[in-house]
Design an enzyme around this catalytic site. Sequence first.
Site, short mmCIF file in Angstrom:
data_model
loop_
_atom_site.label_atom_id
_atom_site.label_comp_id
_atom_site.label_asym_id
_atom_site.label_seq_id
_atom_site.Cartn_x
_atom_site.Cartn_y
_atom_site.Cartn_z
CB ALA A 307 31.02 85.13 75.52
N GLY A 308 28.52 82.97 75.46
CA GLY A 308 27.66 82.27 74.50
C GLY A 308 26.21 82.73 74.55
N PRO A 309 25.56 82.82 73.39
CG PRO A 309 23.73 82.95 71.92
CD PRO A 309 24.10 83.06 73.38
N GLY A 310 26.92 84.79 71.95
CA GLY A 310 27.77 85.81 71.37
C GLY A 310 27.11 87.09 70.91
N GLY A 311 25.81 87.24 71.11
CA GLY A 311 25.14 88.45 70.66
C GLY A 311 25.65 89.70 71.35
CD GLU A 331 29.53 79.63 76.73
OE1 GLU A 331 29.16 78.57 77.26
OE2 GLU A 331 29.07 80.76 77.04
CG ASP A 357 33.75 76.79 85.68
OD1 ASP A 357 33.41 77.90 86.15
OD2 ASP A 357 33.19 75.73 86.00
CG ASP A 375 24.10 87.55 79.51
OD1 ASP A 375 23.13 87.50 80.28
OD2 ASP A 375 24.01 87.35 78.28
CB CYS A 428 17.39 86.83 79.94
SG CYS A 428 15.96 87.12 78.86
#
Length: 499
Positions: A307-311, A331, A357, A375, A428
């Site tokens: 999840a980090g950083p949460g966007g 995360e 983890d 992600d 990404c």
Amino acid sequence: MSGTQHGARGRGRSGGARGGRPDRRESAERSGAAISPARLVAYDVLRDVEDREAYANLALPGRIREAGLDTRDAGLATELASGALRWRGRYDRIIELAADREIERIDARTRNVLRLGVHQLLGMRTAPHAAVNESVELQRRVGNRAAAGFVNGVLRSIGRASNEEWDARIAESAAGVDDARAALASHPAWVIRAMQDALRIEGREDELDALLVADNAAPRVNVAILPGAGVTPIEAAERAAEAEVVVSGPSPLGVEIGGGDPARAIAASGARRGFARVQDQGSQLAALALTRARPVRPGERWLDLCAGPGGKTAVLGAEALIGGASVRANEVAAHRAQLVRNSVAGVAGAVDVVSFDGRDDEAYGGERFDRILVDAPCSGLGALRRRPEARWRKQPSDLPGLTRLQAELLQEACAHLAPGGILAYVTCSPHLAETRVTVDRLLRSRADLVEIDARAVVGEVAREPLDLPGDGLSVQLWPHRHGTDAMFISLIERRAIDS
């Protein structure tokens, strides 16, 4: 050619010990000349990137606050640091040609002074005498004073030729076509090859130069107006028109900021606190592909595994609140888990943040989920517009470890996906090893998995028609074509297998 690609350390001919930052007070006593605070901030950011492996977009705000820069100087510091990082490959080659010396033989502090100076000479409208003189004073302040003459001579030599003349010299001195393109486009050759391969499978190899140009252009700031914000993106743009906010781009949640302080634009938008946030529109579409792949049934359980950083988690949370679902956000890093909590403050009622983890059972809390977002950690080659330093930091040798981790996370996530559930695999990166190769390997490993048409889903969600060539089911977004990061999106359904 770039400095971070070599491990050798020592003493360059320009003098001065490498690596350590001189005491600023001691240096200031030795040099009484005034130096623009923006240039000092830009230099510090380059050193943060090199010494601490910081990301420039995260280091800059702190350095700007620390120096107390006004809006004008903050903009100058940002342009200096970002431009020097973005064009480092080309500037290093120009420095080598002007100095007749390999870049690695130049002291690390002097290299950064020269990079900032070259950007002012060739990438900005700074008067040549000002660019040279300030660089010489910066060298005296932060580096070896004996090398000030070296900096002066190299920059004066560079300033005597135009960009076109330097490009011709780069091409003439290159070891081959690939070497020339890498230097001119300021991308490592292996990154260019990876992007070329990804475009080739779409039948769009001729777009490579356009992609490289887009990668080297500073992106506009994008803001997501989350569902439930109390205003639509159109209303937000109208309220914040004076802050240069406009409705633009492919995401139905997205608005763009033409300039100025994003916080001011967000405050002027009229959105509920926590419901407007800076976020690339490719990331917005990736999260919406999962939440809108089919109608939401009340009571659904969703998981954001990395999840980090949460966007993206914030988008999931906003959609969950409307549909009656709940989100577990995992995360692995505790400090990044706190970033997720901060990010989802506006939708905290729908989101539970944990830190495990993603390959361990604890990440799943003994549950199966109706929708899972993976992600995955990746090379980040799709975000080089926003994080230009990543192109110099990543190496081809990083890929095997990353793809192995991606595969392990996907296998564990699929084991916790409920029959009939949907998993969105997002990276990404356009690198085929992290996109199609990873998805195809997963599908071959499990008979209960089937890829569904992410193109149809994203095409339905998008505000405007998307140019998605080829005949596959996954989505590859591009900076030059869609104005987003190069985000990859695949949707996978787990089907019940008859016994």
